[in-house]
Design an enzyme around this catalytic site. Structure first.
Site, PDB file in Angstrom:
ATOM      1  N   GLU A 143      54.351  44.498 -81.104  1.00  0.00           N
ATOM      2  CA  GLU A 143      53.034  43.883 -80.948  1.00  0.00           C
ATOM      3  C   GLU A 143      52.947  43.274 -79.559  1.00  0.00           C
ATOM      4  O   GLU A 143      53.968  43.069 -78.896  1.00  0.00           O
ATOM      5  CB  GLU A 143      52.791  42.827 -82.035  1.00  0.00           C
ATOM      6  N   ARG A 150      48.864  31.454 -79.866  1.00  0.00           N
ATOM      7  CA  ARG A 150      49.950  31.906 -80.737  1.00  0.00           C
ATOM      8  C   ARG A 150      50.401  33.336 -80.428  1.00  0.00           C
ATOM      9  O   ARG A 150      49.575  34.237 -80.241  1.00  0.00           O
ATOM     10  CB  ARG A 150      49.474  31.856 -82.199  1.00  0.00           C
ATOM     11  N   HIS A 171      41.014  36.909 -82.371  1.00  0.00           N
ATOM     12  CA  HIS A 171      41.728  38.189 -82.361  1.00  0.00           C
ATOM     13  C   HIS A 171      40.890  39.180 -81.575  1.00  0.00           C
ATOM     14  O   HIS A 171      39.674  39.265 -81.780  1.00  0.00           O
ATOM     15  CB  HIS A 171      41.963  38.694 -83.789  1.00  0.00           C
ATOM     16  N   HIS A 209      40.249  33.839 -85.468  1.00  0.00           N
ATOM     17  CA  HIS A 209      41.368  34.369 -86.247  1.00  0.00           C
ATOM     18  C   HIS A 209      42.339  33.293 -86.711  1.00  0.00           C
ATOM     19  O   HIS A 209      42.746  33.279 -87.878  1.00  0.00           O
ATOM     20  CB  HIS A 209      42.094  35.397 -85.381  1.00  0.00           C
ATOM     21  N   ARG A 236      47.129  37.693 -76.466  1.00  0.00           N
ATOM     22  CA  ARG A 236      45.910  37.875 -77.245  1.00  0.00           C
ATOM     23  C   ARG A 236      44.669  37.231 -76.619  1.00  0.00           C
ATOM     24  O   ARG A 236      43.586  37.797 -76.636  1.00  0.00           O
ATOM     25  CB  ARG A 236      46.168  37.235 -78.599  1.00  0.00           C
TER      26      ARG A 236
HETATM   27  P1  FAD Z   1      46.987  30.588 -96.510  1.00  0.00           P
HETATM   28  O1  FAD Z   1      47.734  31.809 -96.738  1.00  0.00           O
HETATM   29  O2  FAD Z   1      45.641  30.723 -95.909  1.00  0.00           O
HETATM   30  O3  FAD Z   1      46.854  29.827 -97.903  1.00  0.00           O
HETATM   31  C1  FAD Z   1      45.996  28.715 -98.029  1.00  0.00           C
HETATM   32  C2  FAD Z   1      45.914  28.342 -99.480  1.00  0.00           C
HETATM   33  O4  FAD Z   1      45.272  27.072 -99.613  1.00  0.00           O
HETATM   34  C3  FAD Z   1      45.081  29.289-100.332  1.00  0.00           C
HETATM   35  O5  FAD Z   1      45.739  29.432-101.568  1.00  0.00           O
HETATM   36  C4  FAD Z   1      43.767  28.543-100.527  1.00  0.00           C
HETATM   37  O6  FAD Z   1      43.070  28.909-101.691  1.00  0.00           O
HETATM   38  C5  FAD Z   1      44.296  27.134-100.645  1.00  0.00           C
HETATM   39  N1  FAD Z   1      43.324  26.063-100.392  1.00  0.00           N
HETATM   40  C6  FAD Z   1      42.603  25.820 -99.279  1.00  0.00           C
HETATM   41  N2  FAD Z   1      41.858  24.705 -99.446  1.00  0.00           N
HETATM   42  C7  FAD Z   1      42.120  24.240-100.692  1.00  0.00           C
HETATM   43  C8  FAD Z   1      41.663  23.144-101.439  1.00  0.00           C
HETATM   44  N3  FAD Z   1      40.754  22.270-100.980  1.00  0.00           N
HETATM   45  N4  FAD Z   1      42.144  22.968-102.706  1.00  0.00           N
HETATM   46  C9  FAD Z   1      43.031  23.849-103.234  1.00  0.00           C
HETATM   47  N5  FAD Z   1      43.491  24.922-102.554  1.00  0.00           N
HETATM   48  C10 FAD Z   1      43.046  25.106-101.307  1.00  0.00           C
HETATM   49  N6  FAD Z   1      50.110  36.227 -89.277  1.00  0.00           N
HETATM   50  C11 FAD Z   1      51.275  36.878 -89.039  1.00  0.00           C
HETATM   51  O7  FAD Z   1      52.312  36.229 -88.824  1.00  0.00           O
HETATM   52  N7  FAD Z   1      51.308  38.235 -89.060  1.00  0.00           N
HETATM   53  C12 FAD Z   1      50.209  38.998 -89.302  1.00  0.00           C
HETATM   54  O8  FAD Z   1      50.288  40.208 -89.325  1.00  0.00           O
HETATM   55  C13 FAD Z   1      48.974  38.338 -89.527  1.00  0.00           C
HETATM   56  N8  FAD Z   1      47.851  39.042 -89.753  1.00  0.00           N
HETATM   57  C14 FAD Z   1      46.709  38.372 -90.113  1.00  0.00           C
HETATM   58  C15 FAD Z   1      45.574  39.102 -90.467  1.00  0.00           C
HETATM   59  C16 FAD Z   1      44.435  38.465 -90.926  1.00  0.00           C
HETATM   60  C17 FAD Z   1      43.221  39.265 -91.308  1.00  0.00           C
HETATM   61  C18 FAD Z   1      44.424  37.039 -91.016  1.00  0.00           C
HETATM   62  C19 FAD Z   1      43.205  36.327 -91.520  1.00  0.00           C
HETATM   63  C20 FAD Z   1      45.534  36.308 -90.628  1.00  0.00           C
HETATM   64  C21 FAD Z   1      46.679  36.962 -90.175  1.00  0.00           C
HETATM   65  N9  FAD Z   1      47.817  36.251 -89.797  1.00  0.00           N
HETATM   66  C22 FAD Z   1      48.980  36.926 -89.539  1.00  0.00           C
HETATM   67  C23 FAD Z   1      47.852  34.790 -89.906  1.00  0.00           C
HETATM   68  C24 FAD Z   1      48.564  34.392 -91.201  1.00  0.00           C
HETATM   69  O9  FAD Z   1      48.170  35.292 -92.217  1.00  0.00           O
HETATM   70  C25 FAD Z   1      48.239  32.972 -91.625  1.00  0.00           C
HETATM   71  O10 FAD Z   1      48.353  32.081 -90.547  1.00  0.00           O
HETATM   72  C26 FAD Z   1      49.192  32.526 -92.725  1.00  0.00           C
HETATM   73  O11 FAD Z   1      49.203  33.478 -93.765  1.00  0.00           O
HETATM   74  C27 FAD Z   1      48.788  31.168 -93.272  1.00  0.00           C
HETATM   75  O12 FAD Z   1      49.543  30.906 -94.418  1.00  0.00           O
HETATM   76  P2  FAD Z   1      49.335  29.530 -95.181  1.00  0.00           P
HETATM   77  O13 FAD Z   1      50.228  29.575 -96.356  1.00  0.00           O
HETATM   78  O14 FAD Z   1      49.478  28.407 -94.223  1.00  0.00           O
HETATM   79  O15 FAD Z   1      47.795  29.542 -95.622  1.00  0.00           O
HETATM   80  C1  SIN Z   2      47.580  41.653 -86.434  1.00  0.00           C
HETATM   81  O1  SIN Z   2      48.042  42.427 -87.263  1.00  0.00           O
HETATM   82  O2  SIN Z   2      47.070  41.998 -85.376  1.00  0.00           O
HETATM   83  C2  SIN Z   2      47.607  40.199 -86.737  1.00  0.00           C
HETATM   84  C3  SIN Z   2      48.895  39.658 -86.313  1.00  0.00           C
HETATM   85  C4  SIN Z   2      48.847  38.170 -86.280  1.00  0.00           C
HETATM   86  O3  SIN Z   2      47.788  37.576 -86.334  1.00  0.00           O
HETATM   87  O4  SIN Z   2      49.930  37.585 -86.156  1.00  0.00           O
END
Ligand code: FAD
Ligand code: SIN
Length: 521
Positions: free
Chosen positions: A113, A385, A241, A350, A288
């Protein structure tokens, strides 16, 4: 209602913490506002997660993270991720959880990447997040020490200083006692008391008109922590993104993973000319923020609705449809024949590099309250990031924070918890959905137009003014109406939007993803 630990959020950070706390013998209550607990930013992650790959070293990974973060990263956080992360991805996700990462020669395939010095990213085709989240939730469901409750939305954190009915509590150190949470089925607010509370509520993308994030990414944890008096830092750094599928007349944006460029796709304009080398020596694999700005600038200068990803180079050395099946299917459903046709792409909000100030074990300024994953800011990402570091961040901080709580989390005395009252629901009717929808729309448009990819002081000033007015209306609206999830989200969105606007307005230095027009970096 008591448990040793309350975890708010069931993405990678929340699940990793829950499994490690429960393994250590603590009782865990995990809540999510989603009806389907897998729906989270984690579920939508495509590209992958940094894993243990040949030729890599913690020092090399550290220097890539710091370079992408424009030198603003916290060295302690970067070191922790680089030293512990890749082995955890292998030992916990691959071996213990059985995540079906794509394999090559019996080992996980390491993909490339942008801004990574070498191929170091584990992936499960282009649905890495989905596979990780499904495996984690399966383990959570099977663990007798974890109770997972969906459609339960945290409203506010409980602190002695804000909520206790014992007047003497005001002289004690502030402490978190759990959270009030809305049962989205009954409309009642539950008082959930816990010795340790972990915010794992994810990002803020949904406060922007165009985003890769699901609709629930409304910054709830950040707003709750802010109301409880916890510092929120680095809030001007919202990452866009570069490549999401452009669909006219649609606000939602489907991600076209950076690993598509990692495998050789090239950004071109509508005449088919490649342009990234003019913006950065690393061309299509530049950081990015640089790529997102280049696309945005080209679109403005050429009055173009999108730029394009030319896949002809990728298709020469891999079978595009089997390497990227989800992207292929989504594009084909919309009439884009990939890999033959170029994919029209535009940037979208993003990832939030800022968040709740927390240290390397999730500790925040309020004892008893921890923050992990995307809602937290440990300084890992600095001003921008590096791709594929945030799933790993959720994993590492989930594990480290659980270890810290298991070692030193202090129990709450029954007398102290008795002084926490039940939630008092205001008398009133439900909020008018038209008013809520219109406020949401206005907020998202302001964020997109005035605090977007390229900023300037007059737009930021206007944003602060407009958002302050909107905040006043929403705040009184909130106080007069019965609680509902859309109303709570709106209240959190405006809080986070203002935090971002004020942080962006305060920082006159153009750096990383806080880019100010006319100010050289
Ligand atoms: P999340 O996975 O967002 O979980 C948040 C949780 O909190 C959910 O369960 C939600 O329902 C809950 N929640 C929120 N507010 C409340 C509330 N008030 N009460 C109860 N529950 C609540 N990162 C990478 O490292 N690699 C990748 O390839 C990548 N690709 C991505 C692609 C996309 C389309 C997106 C959107 C993001 C991507 N990212 C990637 C970023 C990464 O996915 C996120 O930063 C990471 O998954 C966040 O994890 P988390 O557990 O902190 O939050
Ligand atoms: C992607 O697959 O381009 C997302 C990767 C990331 O947000 O870390």
């Amino acid at each position: 209602m008591n448990s040793d630990a309350l975890i708010i959020g069931s993405g990678i950070a929340g699940c990793a913490a829950a499994l490690h706390l429960a393994d250590a013998g603590l009782s865990v209550r995990m809540i999510t506002k989603a009806a389907r607990p897998e729906i989270s930013n984690t579920y939508y992650a495509q590209g992958g997660i940094i894993g243990q790959c040949d030729g890599d070293t913690p020092q090399c990974l550290e220097s890539d993270i710091i370079a992408a973060g424009a030198g603003l990263c916290n060295p302690a956080a970067v070191r922790q991720l680089a030293e512990k992360g890749p082995a955890l991805a292998r030992d916990f996700l691959l071996i213990r959880m059985g995540v079906p990462f794509t394999k090559k020669g019996g080992k996980p395939d390491c993909t490339a990447e942008a801004a990574h010095s070498l191929r170091r990213i584990y992936h499960a085709d282009d649905i890495t997040g989905r596979e990780i989240e499904i495996a984690l939730l399966r383990a959570v469901a099977a663990h007798p020490g974890i109770e997972l409750q969906a459609e339960t939305m945290a409203v506010d954190l409980i602190t002695n200083t804000h909520h206790s009915t014992d007047p003497l509590e005001r002289y004690r150190e502030p402490r978190c006692f759990g959270a009030y949470a809305l049962n989205m089925n009954t409309g009642e607010v539950e008082r959930i008391v816990a010795a340790s509370t972990i915010l794992a509520t994810g990002g803020i993308g949904a406060i922007y008109l165009h985003t890769t994030n699901p609709a629930g990414a409304t910054g709830d944890g950040i707003a709750m922590a802010y109301r409880a008096g916890v510092p929120i830092i680095n809030s001007e750094f919202v990452q866009f993104h570069p490549t999401t599928l452009y669909l006219p007349d649609k606000n939602e944006r489907f991600l076209i993973s950076e690993s598509v460029r990692g495998e050789g796709a090239v950004l071109v304009d509508r005449k088919g000319n490649a342009f990234m080398k003019r913006f950065h020596p690393d061309g299509d694999l530049a950081p990015r923020d640089v790529v997102a700005r280049a696309i945005f600038t080209k679109m403005l200068n050429e009055d173009a609705a999108s730029m394009y990803l030319d896949l002809s180079g990728v298709a020469k050395h891999i079978d595009f449809a089997s390497r990227f099946p989800n992207i292929t299917e989504t594009c084909r459903e919309r009439g884009i024949r990939v890999p033959e046709d170029p994919i029209p792409v535009v940037p979208a909000a993003h990832y939030f590099c800022g968040g709740i100030k927390a240290d390397t074990v999730g500790v925040t300024a309020v004892p008893g309250l921890y923050a992990i994953g995307e809602c937290a800011c440990t300084g890992l990402h600095g001003a921008n990031r590096l791709a594929s570091t945030s799933l790993l961040e959720g994993l590492v901080w989930g594990v480290e924070t659980a270890r810290r709580i298991a070692k030193s989390g202090k129990a709450l005395s029954v007398e102290r918890t008795r002084s926490i009252p039940q939630w008092e629901m205001p008398a009133g009717t439900g909020a008018d959905p038209i008013l809520v929808q219109n406020d949401v729309r206005q907020l998202k448009t302001t964020m997109w137009n005035y605090i977007g990819i390229i900023r300037n002081q007059s737009r930021l000033n206007r944003a602060k003014q407009d958002l302050s007015q909107l905040f006043a209306s929403i705040d009184s609206f909130y106080r007069l109406n019965l609680l509902s999830a859309p109303l709570l989200e709106l209240r959190n969105m405006i809080t986070v939007a203002r935090i971002i606007a004020f942080a962006a307005g305060r920082n006159s230095h153009s750096i990383g993803c806080h880019y100010l027009e006319g100010k050289a970096e």
